[in-house]
Design an enzyme around this catalytic site. Sequence first.
Site, PDB file in Angstrom:
ATOM      1  N   CYS A 231       0.857  -1.188   0.000  1.00  0.00           N
ATOM      2  CA  CYS A 231       0.000   0.000   0.000  1.00  0.00           C
ATOM      3  C   CYS A 231       0.894   1.240   0.000  1.00  0.00           C
ATOM      4  O   CYS A 231       2.121   1.145   0.122  1.00  0.00           O
ATOM      5  CB  CYS A 231      -0.865   0.006   1.257  1.00  0.00           C
ATOM      6  SG  CYS A 231       0.151   0.060   2.755  1.00  0.00           S
ATOM      7  N   HIS A 260       5.380  -4.889   8.877  1.00  0.00           N
ATOM      8  CA  HIS A 260       5.375  -6.262   9.380  1.00  0.00           C
ATOM      9  C   HIS A 260       5.576  -7.264   8.250  1.00  0.00           C
ATOM     10  O   HIS A 260       4.634  -7.932   7.808  1.00  0.00           O
ATOM     11  CB  HIS A 260       4.060  -6.530  10.125  1.00  0.00           C
ATOM     12  CG  HIS A 260       4.037  -5.896  11.479  1.00  0.00           C
ATOM     13  ND1 HIS A 260       2.875  -5.622  12.166  1.00  0.00           N
ATOM     14  CD2 HIS A 260       5.041  -5.475  12.277  1.00  0.00           C
ATOM     15  CE1 HIS A 260       3.174  -5.072  13.331  1.00  0.00           C
ATOM     16  NE2 HIS A 260       4.480  -4.969  13.415  1.00  0.00           N
ATOM     17  N   HIS A 293       3.795   1.941  11.778  1.00  0.00           N
ATOM     18  CA  HIS A 293       2.674   1.718  12.695  1.00  0.00           C
ATOM     19  C   HIS A 293       2.495   2.842  13.691  1.00  0.00           C
ATOM     20  O   HIS A 293       1.518   2.862  14.428  1.00  0.00           O
ATOM     21  CB  HIS A 293       2.877   0.395  13.441  1.00  0.00           C
ATOM     22  CG  HIS A 293       3.135  -0.754  12.510  1.00  0.00           C
ATOM     23  ND1 HIS A 293       4.376  -1.304  12.342  1.00  0.00           N
ATOM     24  CD2 HIS A 293       2.301  -1.402  11.671  1.00  0.00           C
ATOM     25  CE1 HIS A 293       4.295  -2.269  11.427  1.00  0.00           C
ATOM     26  NE2 HIS A 293       3.057  -2.341  11.003  1.00  0.00           N
ATOM     27  N   CYS A 315       2.538   5.951   8.981  1.00  0.00           N
ATOM     28  CA  CYS A 315       1.627   6.150   7.846  1.00  0.00           C
ATOM     29  C   CYS A 315       0.699   7.327   8.155  1.00  0.00           C
ATOM     30  O   CYS A 315       0.128   7.404   9.254  1.00  0.00           O
ATOM     31  CB  CYS A 315       0.804   4.891   7.596  1.00  0.00           C
ATOM     32  SG  CYS A 315      -0.427   5.138   6.296  1.00  0.00           S
ATOM     33  N   GLU A 345       0.583  -0.596  16.334  1.00  0.00           N
ATOM     34  CA  GLU A 345      -0.268   0.560  16.005  1.00  0.00           C
ATOM     35  C   GLU A 345      -1.192   0.869  17.179  1.00  0.00           C
ATOM     36  O   GLU A 345      -1.406   2.033  17.538  1.00  0.00           O
ATOM     37  CB  GLU A 345      -1.078   0.275  14.741  1.00  0.00           C
ATOM     38  CG  GLU A 345      -1.969   1.457  14.360  1.00  0.00           C
ATOM     39  CD  GLU A 345      -2.911   1.136  13.205  1.00  0.00           C
ATOM     40  OE1 GLU A 345      -2.514   0.401  12.282  1.00  0.00           O
ATOM     41  OE2 GLU A 345      -4.051   1.651  13.233  1.00  0.00           O
ATOM     42  N   CYS A 413      -8.339   1.617   6.730  1.00  0.00           N
ATOM     43  CA  CYS A 413      -7.820   2.401   5.608  1.00  0.00           C
ATOM     44  C   CYS A 413      -8.240   1.820   4.260  1.00  0.00           C
ATOM     45  O   CYS A 413      -8.697   0.687   4.170  1.00  0.00           O
ATOM     46  CB  CYS A 413      -6.301   2.497   5.711  1.00  0.00           C
ATOM     47  SG  CYS A 413      -5.478   1.001   5.154  1.00  0.00           S
ATOM     48  N   SER A 442      -1.138  -7.760  10.636  1.00  0.00           N
ATOM     49  CA  SER A 442      -2.568  -7.752  10.972  1.00  0.00           C
ATOM     50  C   SER A 442      -3.422  -7.808   9.718  1.00  0.00           C
ATOM     51  O   SER A 442      -4.341  -8.612   9.607  1.00  0.00           O
ATOM     52  CB  SER A 442      -2.885  -6.483  11.777  1.00  0.00           C
ATOM     53  OG  SER A 442      -4.270  -6.311  11.901  1.00  0.00           O
ATOM     54  N   ASN A 443      -3.115  -6.954   8.737  1.00  0.00           N
ATOM     55  CA  ASN A 443      -4.011  -6.909   7.568  1.00  0.00           C
ATOM     56  C   ASN A 443      -3.930  -8.205   6.774  1.00  0.00           C
ATOM     57  O   ASN A 443      -4.920  -8.625   6.178  1.00  0.00           O
ATOM     58  CB  ASN A 443      -3.723  -5.664   6.724  1.00  0.00           C
ATOM     59  CG  ASN A 443      -2.523  -5.824   5.838  1.00  0.00           C
ATOM     60  OD1 ASN A 443      -2.638  -6.348   4.740  1.00  0.00           O
ATOM     61  ND2 ASN A 443      -1.354  -5.409   6.317  1.00  0.00           N
ATOM     62  N   SER A 485       1.685  -5.287   3.492  1.00  0.00           N
ATOM     63  CA  SER A 485       3.116  -5.188   3.800  1.00  0.00           C
ATOM     64  C   SER A 485       3.950  -6.222   3.042  1.00  0.00           C
ATOM     65  O   SER A 485       5.166  -6.265   3.196  1.00  0.00           O
ATOM     66  CB  SER A 485       3.326  -5.367   5.311  1.00  0.00           C
ATOM     67  OG  SER A 485       2.608  -6.496   5.769  1.00  0.00           O
TER      68      SER A 485
HETATM   69 FE1  SF4 Z   1      -1.233   3.037   5.956  1.00  0.00          FE
HETATM   70 FE2  SF4 Z   1      -1.341   0.683   7.191  1.00  0.00          FE
HETATM   71 FE3  SF4 Z   1      -3.277   1.410   5.517  1.00  0.00          FE
HETATM   72 FE4  SF4 Z   1      -0.922   0.829   4.561  1.00  0.00          FE
HETATM   73  S1  SF4 Z   1      -2.286  -0.590   5.604  1.00  0.00           S
HETATM   74  S2  SF4 Z   1      -2.167   2.599   3.993  1.00  0.00           S
HETATM   75  S3  SF4 Z   1       0.414   1.563   6.169  1.00  0.00           S
HETATM   76  S4  SF4 Z   1      -2.756   2.401   7.443  1.00  0.00           S
END
Ligand code: SF4
Length: 527
Positions: A231, A260, A293, A315, A345, A413, A442-443, A485
Amino acid sequence: MSSKLSHEGAAPARLTVCAPLRLEARAIRRGLRGSAGAEVRRTGMGARRSAAQAQRLADEGLAVQGLNVEWPGPVAVAGTCGALAPGLRPGDLVVATEVIGPGGDSIGCPAAPLLAGELRRAGFTVHEGPLGTVTRLMDRAQRDRAAAAGAIAVDMESAFLLAGRAGRPGRPAIVVRAVSDHASQPLLRPSTITGGIAALRALGRTGPVLARWAAATQPRQVLLAGPRSFCAGVERAIEIVERALGSSTAPVYVRKQIVHNTHVVSGLEQRGAVFVDELSEVPDGATVVFSAHGVAPSVRAEASRRSLDTVDATCPLVAKVHAEARRFATDGYLVALIGHAGHEEVDGTLGEAPGAMTLVQSVEDVAALEPADPAKVAYLMQTTLSADEAGVIVDALLERFPGARGPGSDDICYATTNRQQAVRAIAGDADVVLVAGSANSSNSKRLVETAERAGTPAYLIDHTGDIELDWLTGASTVGITAGASAPPAAVSQIVAALSGLGSVEVSERVVATESIRFGLPKEVRQA
Ligand code: SF4
């Protein structure tokens, strides 16, 4: 027809194992006992016999094609080998990533990481790398030439045997060799015999893994989720570290993992970045980068007190949540932060107003809230949550505190949202979903959960070798995505490895296009 995409022409895999020597063939046969449909062929030693067998393999393929069956079945070349690289010991296994012939020609073995991973999980010591084929195993000059070409071990047959397969694209082939000696010791000495015995024992035990590899081979479709991988916040954070490294001769410290992902972190480490857990590990006056984070104000204060040069890679979308936390706290609200305990975070955001914020991880946590003023409750979210999971908690909060204030715009996000929608779009048509990402991302973990909620088994893959062959058995359509990431190369590597299990047709489903870019902090803008 099932809801999954079908791939016509797939037939049950029939494994052919080519073992040059009688002892090798016997060991493998023993290991494969009970594996239906596997044939172990003693193919003979050296170039001439191997070439004849290769021709036989190719002719068989053509005959099968004549019956209008497009699936010739997988081939495994298995036997012993001589060590070239230090660190290889008798009884270790070499899985060839490519086979280099005596003339320097190379044949790729793309499934090597999958087989190597499976063998490691089965308890073997495995080395992945190029394997050289020579015409005389005891010829020191030939071995030296193979080592100079990058080979970690040598045999006398693999390149000749695989040459027959090379004319049959899509026919899966792997090479596994058991090491019988040490690179640094004389070629002929008493321990050669014990080394050979150790190699044959190891070879025999590979049988069940070879059978699992064969069962996972078939032509298949690969569905890529779009968007996937990096991202804007991750790209910015990596660029910040790269620029800091480029503009400084002194070490550049990074507090916590910049993002991460193990590949990103080790890549930056190799370029000189020093990752630390706390500022106490950073020498006075040094440069330190804060990760994507975010950090709590107390960390910034400590850095300032110690006169550290800081570069903030937080970010901007995380920084926005921090600003909201400060605003609500200043206005006298109890701020419920929806997120996961222990995530950096979350720690950073909670640090903005420790006395006015509380972490909420579940509906039960909502029920336990005891605000001083029930009319002054606000909520915020970790940016990488699952929208579904967070929605349930927000509903519970609003039910209990109907006047609760939320963020001005979504805290989850754009990148998290897009990747979850994209994986949902492929999961329904996939037999299995592979998510490239590290265990602490996490994502990436939320992408696994999103695919599972769509009813499809899904797995988090940090390295291609993490893929278990059983996950792929019978899977004619594999969905692939990557957390925000995870580098794009992680996906290419998975696709390449799958192509070693049979031909792949790759397509992509794009649910959103992303053009967001974030500016760099002034400290590295000129670098
Ligand atoms: Fe920002 Fe995390 Fe979203 Fe990437 S995943 S845009 S680093 S908040």
